[in-house]
Design an enzyme around this catalytic site. Structure first.
Site, PDB file in Angstrom:
ATOM      1  N   GLU A 151       9.222   2.606  -1.018  1.00 10.41           N
ATOM      2  CA  GLU A 151       8.235   3.688  -1.150  1.00 10.41           C
ATOM      3  C   GLU A 151       7.849   4.316   0.186  1.00 10.41           C
ATOM      4  O   GLU A 151       6.686   4.269   0.606  1.00 10.41           O
ATOM      5  CB  GLU A 151       6.995   3.194  -1.895  1.00 10.41           C
ATOM      6  CG  GLU A 151       7.285   2.873  -3.337  1.00 10.41           C
ATOM      7  CD  GLU A 151       6.036   2.655  -4.184  1.00 10.41           C
ATOM      8  OE1 GLU A 151       4.979   2.339  -3.624  1.00 10.41           O
ATOM      9  OE2 GLU A 151       6.128   2.824  -5.404  1.00 10.41           O
ATOM     10  N   GLU A 313      10.703   0.664 -10.823  1.00  7.69           N
ATOM     11  CA  GLU A 313       9.519  -0.173 -11.069  1.00  7.69           C
ATOM     12  C   GLU A 313       8.655   0.454 -12.151  1.00  7.69           C
ATOM     13  O   GLU A 313       8.480   1.676 -12.189  1.00  7.69           O
ATOM     14  CB  GLU A 313       8.643  -0.262  -9.815  1.00  7.69           C
ATOM     15  CG  GLU A 313       9.245  -0.976  -8.646  1.00  7.69           C
ATOM     16  CD  GLU A 313       8.279  -0.998  -7.452  1.00  7.69           C
ATOM     17  OE1 GLU A 313       7.054  -0.917  -7.664  1.00  7.69           O
ATOM     18  OE2 GLU A 313       8.766  -1.071  -6.315  1.00  7.69           O
TER      19      GLU A 313
HETATM   20  C1  GLA Z   1       4.624  -0.127  -5.583  1.00  6.56           C
HETATM   21  C2  GLA Z   1       5.466  -0.984  -4.670  1.00  6.56           C
HETATM   22  C3  GLA Z   1       5.539  -2.418  -5.099  1.00  6.56           C
HETATM   23  C4  GLA Z   1       4.231  -2.898  -5.650  1.00  6.56           C
HETATM   24  C5  GLA Z   1       3.831  -2.015  -6.791  1.00  6.56           C
HETATM   25  C6  GLA Z   1       2.580  -2.477  -7.492  1.00  6.56           C
HETATM   26  O1  GLA Z   1       5.370   0.598  -6.469  1.00  6.56           O
HETATM   27  O2  GLA Z   1       6.751  -0.496  -4.481  1.00  6.56           O
HETATM   28  O3  GLA Z   1       5.908  -3.181  -3.984  1.00  6.56           O
HETATM   29  O4  GLA Z   1       3.275  -2.851  -4.660  1.00  6.56           O
HETATM   30  O5  GLA Z   1       3.596  -0.722  -6.297  1.00  6.56           O
HETATM   31  O6  GLA Z   1       2.203  -1.579  -8.498  1.00  6.56           O
END
Ligand code: GLA
Ligand code: ZN
Length: 682
Positions: A151, A313
């Site tokens: 991210e 995710e």
């Molecule tokens: C983000 C991050 C993860 C985690 C999630 C939790 O998407 O990439 O590492 O922190 O949020 O929701």
């Protein structure tokens, strides 16, 4: 074939952090994951500190153990490079890696996504780690992709960044005179004589916090826009350094990084050109409606020209960092997963497999909860979806989402609209885009989200809401499109500036004036609570936010204002241009207006809904060489009935349904239907 290397089925799994646990737990995790039909784990997202204890030592022993265990258990790996958070020792010994905030404060060690993108230390050690990992694991044939960093985002205002900004500007503009012209520095006498007079636009220079709105504002839009571009490019350079390092050893493995949907800070359309496939993380808040989430999927699919993506995710249930950790209701996670698939996902993954015990994500949902067993509602729901996806196999892979309507989305325009000093603090680019997207969604008309680079040819209708910035030359692309029979729609406050945020003189909407056949003389920005009205097709709708006051120059009025001194003047217009038409919607209205108006636009342009459904039920299509698949998604907590407009076969249970047959969707229910030519699943 999926986005993942050589995969012929849809992979299912998620982020797995065994480094937070002892070996006995790993064995149990393997057993539980198999039970849940999980076949892929994303490993090594945040392990830099343990992989590299000092400048020259690399220790992959524990990761080796994990990699071997995962392989022995028949699972695939999306292998991360761990560079999303730097080690504490690195911050202590090489403080250039620490970011500086926009108010000039140098950060200390802490948090994550914390490295300065122009730090020599980061640019040395991050790609080096990626390269070492690629070299070390190149023979693992269960790796299906690389996941660089995590991210990416944020910004830095340190001296290294300032130096790099000047270099970036020199490359872009060549001469200081060209910088002065582009920023209109003659205003307030900000003329630069030398490159090193240029400082970053931050809270110590051209930016300030607006006390009334709480928004950060700029006094010189040109330099602020360039900083956004520069920061996005700087971070992209870091991705590319790792990308190139990885490719030295594993040239065939695709490389991605997980994006964050409509993240304003990075120009993802530019980024996608450097990524082998797009992957993203879907964490809607309870307030995000299903149409908004659908938009995010379409935006992500559109980044690289409508290619399938990986849902890297999503939360199996709660997302603890939001204001309220509201449970995903029974069936909701399954529904959201199929919505992702319907819009182009070729893999479904969770954050996270096992819930951690300490720090800020210990209350974030996971496939395996703190209780540690399979005996939870969430685990059962994950398992049920796993069974279904296993049955579905590769059926939807590489499926296109055939759309005849496109909505333009442009990061530069986003930045420019929201840095603009006037005409209204209420102008929000995403909202303007969503007005049109949501109407198409409600009508079950699929939409592609495109960038200014993409071809307009495949589309019957192209909508560019709030196209404030028209990059030089783009007007020609639009004119060619309409001349050849296309239908172009734009809205209030469009066609105003070029890519430097310099106004095109000679009457708004500037270079779009001829195409639209209107001259906008003034714009009335209405404060909260104030409204005008328009009448369209005999019905009165509200007009608020912006009311453009225009003169017809060949266009025809479709709706006029009802009130105030401009009552009776045009608000919505259409102009015949070549073989096509160009529409100008000079104000903002409500959902009913957009739906009514667009229903007629679609009818006139030969675009029909995928399938009629009651409100709250989404219909979406994916199509590949194997067939055409209809997804019916009930986003409500009530039963809904749909009358099928074609005959179908249920992909999950093999039942066939005749044309005109009524089917009932349970609350949050999903139907996956194939044409009868589809053989169904094994
Ligand atoms: C983000 C991050 C993860 C985690 C999630 C939790 O998407 O990439 O590492 O922190 O949020 O929701
Ligand atoms: Zn920096």
């Amino acid at each position: 074939m999926s986005c993942y290397y050589k995969e012929t089925k849809m992979l299912y799994g998620g982020d797995y952090n065994p480094e937070q646990w002892g070996r006995e737990v790993w064995e149990e995790d393997m057993r539980l994951m198999a039970q849940a039909h999980i076949n892929i784990v994303t490993l090594n997202v945040f392990s830099w500190a343990s992989l590299q204890p000092d400048e020259d030592t690399y220790d992959f022993a524990r990761l080796d153990e994990i990699m071997q265990l995962v392989r022995a258990n028949g699972m695939k790996v999306c292998l991360a490079t761990s560079t999303g958070a730097h080690p504490a020792w690195m911050a202590k010994r090489h403080p250039d890696i620490l970011r500086t905030e926009k108010d000039g404060r140098k950060r200390k060690f802490g948090g994550r996504h914390n490295s300065c993108p122009n730090s020599p230390t980061y640019r040395k050690y991050a790609p080096r780690l990626a390269q070492k990992l690629a070299e070390h694991y190149r023979d693992y044939d269960n790796i299906v992709a690389w996941h660089v960093s995590n991210e990416y985002g944020g910004a830095c205002y340190c001296d290294e960044c300032q130096k790099a900004f000047r270099v970036w500007l020199k490359k872009k503009y060549g001469t200081i005179e060209e910088v002065n012209r582009s920023y209109n520095t003659a205003f307030w006498g900000h003329t630069f004589y030398d490159w090193d007079e240029i400082v970053l636009p931050d809270l110590q220079s051209e930016h300030f916090m607006d006390e009334v709105t709480g928004m950060e504002r700029t006094m010189f839009q040109g330099i602020s826009l360039d900083y956004m571009r520069f920061n996005s490019d700087s971070i992209l350079d870091c991705f590319r350094l790792e990308y190139d390092a990885i490719k030295k050893f594993t040239p065939d493995l695709p490389v991605t990084t997980n994006l964050m949907t409509a993240y304003k800070g990075l120009d993802y359309q530019k980024w996608a050109k450097s990524m082998d496939f797009v992957s993203w993380d879907n964490y809607p808040s309870a307030a995000d409606s299903p149409d908004q989430i659908a938009f995010y999927h379409d935006l992500m699919r559109g980044l690289d020209g409508q290619k399938p993506f990986v849902l890297m995710e999503q939360a199996p249930s709660v997302t603890n960092w939001q204001q309220f950790a509201k449970l995903k209701r029974p069936g909701e996670m399954r529904l959201m997963s199929y919505q992702a698939v319907a819009h182009g996902a070729d893999a479904i993954q969770f954050f996270q497999i096992r819930r951690s015990i300490g720090a800020c994500e210990k209350y974030h949902s996971a496939v395996i909860d703190h209780v540690g067993t399979a005996d939870t509602r969430v685990f059962r729901e994950v398992t049920k979806l796993g069974e279904e996806l296993e049955k579905i196999g590769g059926l939807f892979l590489d499926g296109k989402t055939p759309a005849k309507t496109a909505i333009l989305f442009d990061w530069d325009n986003w930045w420019a609209v929201e840095y603009s000093s006037g005409p209204s603090v209420r102008l929000k680019y995403l909202d303007a885009v969503l007005d049109y997207y949501k109407a198409a969604y409600a009508l079950n008309v699929p939409v592609d989200i495109i960038s200014t680079d993409h071809s307009l040819e495949p589309y019957q209708v192209v909508i560019a809401p709030l196209l404030y910035m028209v990059k030089r030359g783009y007007e020609e692309k639009l004119k060619d499109y309409v001349r050849q029979g296309g239908n172009f729609v734009t809205s209030y406050f469009s066609g105003i500036v070029d890519e430097h945020d310099l106004v095109d003189c000679g009457g708004y909407p500037g270079r779009l004036r001829e195409l639209l056949g209107v001259w906008v003389e003034e714009s009335d920005a209405l404060p909260f609570g104030e409204q005008n009205a328009i009448t369209y097709s005999g019905t009165r709708y509200p007009a608020d936010l912006m009311c453009d006051l225009m003169h017809l120059e060949g266009a025809q009025a479709l709706a006029n204002y009802e009130e105030d001194f401009y009552a009776g003047t045009p608000a919505v217009t259409v102009n015949k241009y070549g073989l096509g038409k160009a529409y100008y919607v000079g104000t903002h209205s409500d959902e009913m207006f957009y739906q009514t108006w667009m229903r007629e636009l679609f009818a006139q342009t030969g675009i029909s809904p995928i399938q009629h459904t009651p409100a709250g039920v989404e219909a979406a299509v994916r199509e590949n060489a194997g067939g055409r698949y209809l997804f019916l998604l009930n986003h409500t907590a009530e039963e809904k009935t749909v009358v099928l407009e074609e005959s179908y076969k249920d992909l999950l249970n093999g039942r066939t349904y005749a044309k005109q047959e009524e089917i009932v969707l349970e609350a949050r229910g999903v139907y996956l239907l194939g044409g009868c030519k589809v053989q169904g699943i094994k």
